[in-house]
Design a protein around this motif. Structure first.
Motif, mmCIF file in Angstrom:
data_model
loop_
_atom_site.group_PDB
_atom_site.id
_atom_site.type_symbol
_atom_site.label_atom_id
_atom_site.label_comp_id
_atom_site.label_asym_id
_atom_site.label_seq_id
_atom_site.Cartn_x
_atom_site.Cartn_y
_atom_site.Cartn_z
ATOM 1 N N SER A 75 3.174 5.499 -0.628
ATOM 2 C CA SER A 75 2.361 4.595 -1.425
ATOM 3 C C SER A 75 3.180 3.390 -1.864
ATOM 4 O O SER A 75 4.306 3.527 -2.338
ATOM 5 C CB SER A 75 1.820 5.316 -2.663
ATOM 6 N N CYS A 76 2.593 2.221 -1.739
ATOM 7 C CA CYS A 76 3.289 1.002 -2.170
ATOM 8 C C CYS A 76 3.384 0.942 -3.692
ATOM 9 O O CYS A 76 4.232 0.248 -4.238
ATOM 10 C CB CYS A 76 2.542 -0.234 -1.650
ATOM 11 N N ARG A 77 2.489 1.640 -4.370
ATOM 12 C CA ARG A 77 2.498 1.611 -5.827
ATOM 13 C C ARG A 77 3.468 2.654 -6.409
ATOM 14 O O ARG A 77 4.013 2.472 -7.483
ATOM 15 C CB ARG A 77 1.087 1.878 -6.358
ATOM 16 N N ILE A 98 -2.638 1.908 3.207
ATOM 17 C CA ILE A 98 -1.270 2.304 2.840
ATOM 18 C C ILE A 98 -1.263 2.992 1.481
ATOM 19 O O ILE A 98 -0.589 4.003 1.278
ATOM 20 C CB ILE A 98 -0.335 1.078 2.809
ATOM 21 N N ASP A 99 -2.013 2.447 0.544
ATOM 22 C CA ASP A 99 -2.021 3.001 -0.810
ATOM 23 C C ASP A 99 -2.600 4.411 -0.852
ATOM 24 O O ASP A 99 -2.329 5.166 -1.789
ATOM 25 C CB ASP A 99 -2.821 2.086 -1.746
ATOM 26 N N HIS A 145 2.317 -8.116 0.361
ATOM 27 C CA HIS A 145 1.550 -7.274 -0.551
ATOM 28 C C HIS A 145 0.864 -8.121 -1.619
ATOM 29 O O HIS A 145 1.416 -9.087 -2.119
ATOM 30 C CB HIS A 145 2.445 -6.239 -1.232
ATOM 31 N N HIS A 179 -7.903 -5.143 9.043
ATOM 32 C CA HIS A 179 -7.217 -3.858 8.914
ATOM 33 C C HIS A 179 -6.084 -3.644 9.894
ATOM 34 O O HIS A 179 -5.459 -2.583 9.880
ATOM 35 C CB HIS A 179 -8.232 -2.719 9.092
ATOM 36 N N TYR A 233 -3.698 -2.954 3.104
ATOM 37 C CA TYR A 233 -2.934 -2.206 2.114
ATOM 38 C C TYR A 233 -3.738 -1.087 1.474
ATOM 39 O O TYR A 233 -3.171 -0.139 0.928
ATOM 40 C CB TYR A 233 -2.370 -3.151 1.048
ATOM 41 N N GLN A 257 -5.797 -7.799 4.233
ATOM 42 C CA GLN A 257 -4.831 -6.933 4.894
ATOM 43 C C GLN A 257 -5.159 -5.478 4.585
ATOM 44 O O GLN A 257 -6.005 -5.176 3.750
ATOM 45 C CB GLN A 257 -3.405 -7.277 4.452
ATOM 46 N N VAL A 281 -0.366 -5.253 7.819
ATOM 47 C CA VAL A 281 0.071 -5.471 6.448
ATOM 48 C C VAL A 281 1.323 -6.330 6.504
ATOM 49 O O VAL A 281 2.180 -6.147 7.361
ATOM 50 C CB VAL A 281 0.349 -4.159 5.688
#
Length: 372
Positions: A365-367, A358-359, A348, A342, A355, A353, A345
């Motif tokens: 948000s990466c998405r 992050i999400d 992706h 953790h 993420y 990692q 990152v």
């Protein structure tokens, strides 16, 4: 000169003259602990204890002492010391400034030191090699000391090392060599403050949340390799103890076991590293920054790490050489890491990692990226 000296006196700074008569303006180190509750009763270090001038006139040592940031203190203050090493060029200078600024913005506790190497190698600006960052630009030009000594993060420390053989052609030599130099020459300053855990970062890191060794929420730990089932595991899982470092898991796995002539690196056919299997190496030494070690362990680890680095390079010149050397040294010393997922990152879609964290951020948000 008189004007500069007067200005220095008014600003509470000290001037250090090198044999070449250049003036190096340093912060008032006697005030370095001002406001540090954890260090209130600790005698301040003096410039003579922290600065060395080499025969060629170059400076080494702390030219700026790190401070504990103002605000609510935590258990990390006076316990955790964050370090990262960089070159002296503009490219890594802006990387370092972003790291320091992000540490300030997330409220990182504990002290932080930037270790800088190569400031005395003016010819490095014109040397051409395959690892050149900016062959035609200013990114490889050296940063003057007065610029190195400034940051958005006013609490950072600046530590200058000598230049190291081979670093102009292969800059990654600087990392183990500079950290080893730091531990051999600046350890007294860490012990003066009572700091027992050292976290090693890379200069291209950016903080998204504070790194801590004092407050653990199990919900904020990702461990995909069953570290909680290992003998001698840390408790809490992400807390360093002597003999048991903690680190981010990387995709190195255990490849060094079969890839290198390990006895030639350790200079000992009976070293522990020669008996390790790939499975064992994958579980305990497939690591990279953040690397968190007890100060006693790092002193031993850094020494072997710096020794093994050139021996690894003799067998293969690869940008992972410092990581291979670190893994072999840790194995040789029996420093089996608790590997967690953790802390970082990077790529992706890769497992191991953070993420998932992050999400969860609706504004980041990466998405589905959205402005805050």
């Amino acid at each position: 000169l008189q004007h500069q000296q007067q200005h220095q006196q008014e600003a509470g700074t000290q001037a250090l003259f090198s044999p070449d008569k250049q003036i190096h303006v340093l912060p008032d180190l006697s005030a370095a602990t001002t406001g540090d509750a954890k260090l209130a009763n600790v005698p301040p270090a003096t410039p003579e204890e922290l600065i060395k001038v080499l025969p060629d006139g170059s400076l080494t040592g702390y030219v700026r002492l790190p401070k504990i940031a103002p605000g609510q203190t935590t258990g990390d203050d006076g316990r955790l010391h964050i370090i990262f090493s960089s070159g002296c060029n503009y490219f890594q200078h802006w990387q370092s400034e972003l790291l320091l600024a992000s540490a300030y913005l997330v409220g990182q506790r504990g002290r932080i030191t930037r270790i800088v190497s190569g400031c005395h190698d003016r010819e490095a600006e014109s040397v051409r090699h395959r690892h050149q960052t900016f062959p035609e630009g200013r990114g490889d030009h050296l940063v003057p000391l007065h610029e190195l000594n400034r940051s958005v993060n006013d609490d950072f420390g600046l530590y200058i090392t000598p230049s190291f053989e081979g670093a102009m052609d292969f800059p990654w030599i600087n990392k183990p060599s500079s950290i080893d130099f730091f531990m051999k020459n600046a350890r007294d300053e860490l012990e003066r403050a009572g700091e027992t855990v050292v976290a090693i970062l890379d200069p291209d890191f950016v903080f998204l949340r504070p790194l801590s060794q004092s407050e653990t929420d199990p919900a904020n730990i990702i461990a995909t390799r069953g570290q909680g089932e290992m003998d001698g595991v840390n408790n809490p899982l992400d807390w360093v103890r002597e003999g048991r470092p903690v680190a981010q898991r990387y995709g190195l796995e255990g490849a060094w076991v079969a890839h290198f002539d390990v006895p030639a690196i350790t200079n000992d056919p009976n070293s522990r590293a020669t008996t390790f299997t790939e499975k064992q190496a994958r579980r305990t030494t497939s690591v990279g920054p953040p690397l968190l070690l007890h100060i006693n362990d790092l002193a031993k680890q850094a020494d072997l790490w710096a020794q093994y680095m050139p021996r690894v390079l003799k067998q293969e010149v690869d940008i992972l050489a410092d990581m291979w050397a670190y893994s072999i040294a840790a194995t040789d010393l029996g420093l089996f890491h608790t590997t967690l997922d953790h802390y970082m990152v990077s790529t992706h879609g890769r497992t191991g990692q953070a993420y998932a964290f992050i999400d969860e951020w609706k504004h980041f948000s990466c998405r589905n990226p959205q402005p805050q």
